[in-house]
Design a protein around this motif. Structure first.
Motif, PDB file in Angstrom:
ATOM      1  N   GLN A  62      51.141  84.545  23.940  1.00  0.00           N
ATOM      2  CA  GLN A  62      50.703  83.279  23.373  1.00  0.00           C
ATOM      3  C   GLN A  62      51.654  82.138  23.744  1.00  0.00           C
ATOM      4  N   ILE A  63      52.942  82.444  23.684  1.00  0.00           N
ATOM      5  CA  ILE A  63      53.939  81.407  24.036  1.00  0.00           C
ATOM      6  C   ILE A  63      53.808  81.023  25.504  1.00  0.00           C
ATOM      7  N   ARG A  64      53.535  82.032  26.332  1.00  0.00           N
ATOM      8  CA  ARG A  64      53.411  81.733  27.744  1.00  0.00           C
ATOM      9  C   ARG A  64      52.210  80.833  28.013  1.00  0.00           C
ATOM     10  N   LYS A  65      51.180  81.033  27.208  1.00  0.00           N
ATOM     11  CA  LYS A  65      50.027  80.156  27.373  1.00  0.00           C
ATOM     12  C   LYS A  65      50.333  78.747  26.869  1.00  0.00           C
ATOM     13  N   LEU A  66      51.017  78.719  25.763  1.00  0.00           N
ATOM     14  CA  LEU A  66      51.310  77.405  25.179  1.00  0.00           C
ATOM     15  C   LEU A  66      52.295  76.609  26.034  1.00  0.00           C
ATOM     16  N   ASP A  67      53.362  77.268  26.374  1.00  0.00           N
ATOM     17  CA  ASP A  67      54.435  76.535  27.056  1.00  0.00           C
ATOM     18  C   ASP A  67      55.131  77.501  28.006  1.00  0.00           C
ATOM     19  N   SER A  68      54.661  77.490  29.237  1.00  0.00           N
ATOM     20  CA  SER A  68      55.220  78.440  30.192  1.00  0.00           C
ATOM     21  C   SER A  68      56.695  78.140  30.483  1.00  0.00           C
ATOM     22  N   ALA A  69      57.009  76.868  30.466  1.00  0.00           N
ATOM     23  CA  ALA A  69      58.418  76.505  30.739  1.00  0.00           C
ATOM     24  C   ALA A  69      59.326  77.039  29.643  1.00  0.00           C
ATOM     25  N   TYR A  70      58.879  76.887  28.425  1.00  0.00           N
ATOM     26  CA  TYR A  70      59.674  77.399  27.308  1.00  0.00           C
ATOM     27  C   TYR A  70      59.756  78.918  27.392  1.00  0.00           C
ATOM     28  N   TYR A  71      58.643  79.519  27.808  1.00  0.00           N
ATOM     29  CA  TYR A  71      58.605  80.972  27.912  1.00  0.00           C
ATOM     30  C   TYR A  71      59.637  81.460  28.923  1.00  0.00           C
ATOM     31  N   ASP A  72      59.643  80.784  30.084  1.00  0.00           N
ATOM     32  CA  ASP A  72      60.572  81.209  31.135  1.00  0.00           C
ATOM     33  C   ASP A  72      62.019  80.894  30.778  1.00  0.00           C
ATOM     34  N   ARG A  73      62.183  79.730  30.175  1.00  0.00           N
ATOM     35  CA  ARG A  73      63.550  79.244  29.963  1.00  0.00           C
ATOM     36  C   ARG A  73      64.220  79.872  28.745  1.00  0.00           C
ATOM     37  N   THR A  74      63.459  80.003  27.695  1.00  0.00           N
ATOM     38  CA  THR A  74      64.074  80.386  26.425  1.00  0.00           C
ATOM     39  C   THR A  74      63.635  81.782  25.966  1.00  0.00           C
ATOM     40  N   TYR A  75      62.354  82.000  26.036  1.00  0.00           N
ATOM     41  CA  TYR A  75      61.832  83.229  25.447  1.00  0.00           C
ATOM     42  C   TYR A  75      62.318  84.455  26.212  1.00  0.00           C
ATOM     43  N   LEU A  76      62.240  84.377  27.530  1.00  0.00           N
ATOM     44  CA  LEU A  76      62.652  85.514  28.341  1.00  0.00           C
ATOM     45  C   LEU A  76      64.154  85.753  28.293  1.00  0.00           C
ATOM     46  N   SER A  77      64.881  84.719  27.991  1.00  0.00           N
ATOM     47  CA  SER A  77      66.336  84.895  27.946  1.00  0.00           C
ATOM     48  C   SER A  77      66.828  85.325  26.572  1.00  0.00           C
ATOM     49  N   ASP A  78      65.909  85.545  25.665  1.00  0.00           N
ATOM     50  CA  ASP A  78      66.304  85.968  24.317  1.00  0.00           C
ATOM     51  C   ASP A  78      66.678  87.438  24.359  1.00  0.00           C
ATOM     52  N   SER A  79      67.913  87.730  24.110  1.00  0.00           N
ATOM     53  CA  SER A  79      68.378  89.118  24.177  1.00  0.00           C
ATOM     54  C   SER A  79      67.812  89.971  23.038  1.00  0.00           C
ATOM     55  N   GLY A  80      67.471  89.312  21.919  1.00  0.00           N
ATOM     56  CA  GLY A  80      66.921  90.065  20.782  1.00  0.00           C
ATOM     57  C   GLY A  80      65.550  90.661  21.093  1.00  0.00           C
ATOM     58  N   LEU A  81      64.863  90.038  21.998  1.00  0.00           N
ATOM     59  CA  LEU A  81      63.521  90.504  22.342  1.00  0.00           C
ATOM     60  C   LEU A  81      63.534  91.404  23.570  1.00  0.00           C
ATOM     61  N   LYS A  82      64.688  91.573  24.121  1.00  0.00           N
ATOM     62  CA  LYS A  82      64.763  92.293  25.396  1.00  0.00           C
ATOM     63  C   LYS A  82      64.318  93.757  25.245  1.00  0.00           C
ATOM     64  N   ALA A  83      64.726  94.359  24.139  1.00  0.00           N
ATOM     65  CA  ALA A  83      64.384  95.770  23.937  1.00  0.00           C
ATOM     66  C   ALA A  83      62.873  95.963  23.875  1.00  0.00           C
ATOM     67  N   CYS A  84      62.196  95.073  23.142  1.00  0.00           N
ATOM     68  CA  CYS A  84      60.745  95.177  23.028  1.00  0.00           C
ATOM     69  C   CYS A  84      60.076  94.958  24.376  1.00  0.00           C
ATOM     70  N   ARG A  85      60.639  93.992  25.154  1.00  0.00           N
ATOM     71  CA  ARG A  85      60.009  93.731  26.450  1.00  0.00           C
ATOM     72  C   ARG A  85      60.153  94.926  27.379  1.00  0.00           C
ATOM     73  N   LEU A  86      61.341  95.564  27.306  1.00  0.00           N
ATOM     74  CA  LEU A  86      61.554  96.741  28.156  1.00  0.00           C
ATOM     75  C   LEU A  86      60.626  97.878  27.740  1.00  0.00           C
ATOM     76  N   LYS A  87      60.458  98.027  26.406  1.00  0.00           N
ATOM     77  CA  LYS A  87      59.585  99.081  25.903  1.00  0.00           C
ATOM     78  C   LYS A  87      58.143  98.839  26.348  1.00  0.00           C
TER      79      LYS A  87
END
Lengths: 222, 376
Positions: free
Chosen positions: B347-372
């Motif tokens: 949803q975030i990527r749809k809303l704001d791809s720049a924010y998704y790339d810049r902030t969301y993907l760099s969030d270490s707290g979410l990294k485990a879920c993304r890897l899973k």
């Protein structure tokens, strides 16, 4: 060559070498004036010490008023101070200084003619015991070898000088009291030397007539 | 008096003065001219004049007062001529220095030079940017373009707790509604991506609200303090065939909301604005219209203007909403709900791809879920 040898060769003694003030005292008037031109106030102090007394007595015998004489003396040296930067060594310092003093005296004498002045032998107070103006101008001290000259003679001499014309008086005062040569007097007064001599001779004749009664006393003086 | 007599008198005068003042008072050629002839005639006169001189030489001399001397010394010190300076060196350089030095040492010149320097740098930067003034790099939340209201009337109010609660609820339910929304959008020939928030507080579409099981939003008149902003935000169909009805519904909704003064008792909707429209107003047509584009109320039917407006609005990035979703994803990741994290990420990527790339993907707290998720 050693420094002491240089000083000896140039005529500076050892005592003078150690004392700069003594060296200044040996300087000529013109050299001192040039030093004052360079801002050396001490040179002017020596000039003042050297000339204040003869200039003051010249002015005093000319105007015959002590306060006025002091004012004119002050004005004379003030003009020297103000004109120091323009002074050139070609002019003799005493000629320059007495020209200033003489001009001031002449100006003062001309101004005095236009107003009433007290006579020198006029009593200062209403009663005749108060003394005269001449007493005030007379000196308070007499050298021991001149104590024979009485106060009365001094008054008579002053009165006789007052009887001379300004031209004769200034020439007589410069020649008699300042020992100025006639040539220098002619430079100060601005007339020819013969005119100065003529004025001098007439001044002497007139004084001799005025002071005839003291002729015998004068012969007794050394 | 004859000339001979006058000459004789002159000679006599010279001789007499030469005798009277022998100490250099007379020049040598004048001294005692014709001295041997009549010296005897001058003797008596000379004797009398010498006596006269002795009388005057006995006159005492006086000293001027010390006050005069002191004042003269003071004046001499005060008016002493300054020592003459050494002659200035000649030459062009000396002349140039004398000409320039008074100007160069003036403090005003330093001020003028500083001014010219600053103006020059500013002018250079201005022309290098093509005549545009640079915008500040760190924009505040209020001045960020994505949140800036295109219209003064739609200026969003500060984010409140209610908005956060609402956004949280949207984030949790968005996965459920997204599929239905896409279906509805396909039915209405409108892509679901056209749901764009434009200004104002984020308000849920009607379907979302219904799916959340929440009460219908209270009429604008019942929402204290939020009536103005609520009245100005409507849901308007993008499709041409529905535009007229939507415009009509807008007018009707305003009329009805003005008439509807009855207070709603629902505690959940009290004081909350969801667009200022009652459910019946927001759904005037019998068929549900899930594919609405929330847009500003415009009083014109010009399609070109609306399209242009939409394209402009589409470029507006709702960074605030993306940030809220991001926070929601962080909470879900803490709870181990990686599926929700994945959905929110989409949803975030749809809303704001720049924010998704810049902030969301760099969030270490979410990294485990993304890897899973990627492993699955």
């Amino acid at each position: 060559m050693a420094y002491s040898q240089v000083l000896v060769k140039t005529g500076v003694s050892v005592g003078q070498r150690d004392n700069p003030l003594a060296m200044l005292h040996d300087e000529t008037d013109e050299a001192l004036m040039l030093r004052y031109q360079q801002g050396e106030v001490r040179a002017f102090e020596i000039l003042l010490t050297r000339h204040r007394k003869p200039v003051f007595n010249f002015i005093l015998r000319f105007v015959q008023n002590r306060e006025l004489a002091e004012d004119l003396l002050q004005e004379s040296f003030l003009r020297v101070i103000r004109s120091a930067e323009k002074y050139q060594r070609q002019a003799k310092f005493t000629t320059w200084l007495y020209t200033i003093a003489r001009n001031l005296c002449v100006d003062q004498s001309r101004r005095a003619k236009h107003r009433k002045t007290k006579s020198l032998d006029q009593s200062l107070s209403k009663d005749s015991e108060g003394g005269t103006l001449l007493d005030v101008t007379a000196g308070n001290e007499l050298p021991s070898d001149r104590k024979l000259v009485s106060k009365e003679i001094h008054q008579k001499l002053q009165l006789a000088l007052g009887e001379l014309s300004e031209d004769q008086r200034e020439v007589f005062l410069m020649r008699e009291f300042l020992d100025m040569p006639f040539k220098q007097i002619s430079d100060v007064v601005g007339v020819s030397e013969n005119t100065v001599k003529s004025r001098m001779r007439y001044a002497l004749q007139k004084l001799r007539m005025e002071l005839e009664e003291f002729a015998d006393m004068a012969k007794a003086l050394p | 008096m004859s000339d001979d007599t006058k000459i004789d008198e002159d000679k006599e005068m010279h001789n007499l003065l030469a005798l009277l003042y022998p100490d250099g008072g007379m020049s040598d050629d004048e001294e005692l001219s014709g001295q041997t002839e009549d010296m005897s005639s001058l003797d008596s006169e000379l004797e009398g004049l010498l006596g006269l001189r002795s009388l005057f030489s006995a006159m005492p001399e006086q000293e001027p007062s010390d006050a005069v001397t002191n004042s003269l010394l003071a004046m001499a010190a005060k008016h002493a001529p300054s020592p003459k300076k050494a002659p200035a060196e000649a030459g062009i350089w000396a002349w140039f220095s004398n000409l320039v030095m008074p100007l160069a040492t003036h403090p005003g010149l330093a001020a003028a030079a500083s001014l010219v320097l600053v103006a020059g740098v500013a002018g250079t930067l201005y022309y290098q940017n093509g005549g545009q003034v640079a915008e500040p790099l760190a924009a505040s939340e209020a001045t960020r373009p994505g949140l800036a209201a295109p219209n003064v009337e739609n200026t969003p109010e500060p984010k409140s707790d209610r908005a956060e609660v609402f956004l949280d609820s949207v984030a949790t339910e968005v996965s459920e509604s997204s599929s239905e929304s896409r279906e509805g959008a396909q039915a209405a020939d409108v892509p679901s991506d056209e749901f764009v928030q434009v200004g104002g507080e984020a308000a849920p579409p009607q379907e979302v609200t219904q799916k959340l099981g929440r009460a219908a939003p209270a009429p604008a008149s019942q929402s204290s303090g939020r009536k103005d902003s609520a009245d100005k935000i409507v849901y308007k169909p993008v499709a041409k065939k529905r535009k007229s009805s939507a415009g009509k519904s807008l007018m009707d909704s305003r009329a009805k909301s003005a008439k509807n003064k009855a207070p709603q008792k629902s505690s959940r909707t009290k004081g909350r604005s969801t667009g200022g429209l009652s459910p019946e107003v927001r759904a005037p047509s019998p068929a549900p219209e899930p594919d609405f584009v929330r847009s500003l109320v415009t009083e014109t039917d010009d399609e070109d203007f609306l399209k242009e407006k939409k394209s402009e609005d589409a470029r507006v990035v709702p960074t605030g909403k993306a940030a809220a979703l991001h926070r929601q994803a962080q909470r879900a990741a803490k709870n181990g709900d990686c599926a929700t994290v994945r959905k929110i990420g989409q949803q975030i990527r749809k809303l704001d791809s720049a924010y998704y790339d810049r902030t969301y993907l760099s969030d270490s707290g979410l990294k485990a879920c993304r890897l899973k998720s990627s492993a699955q």
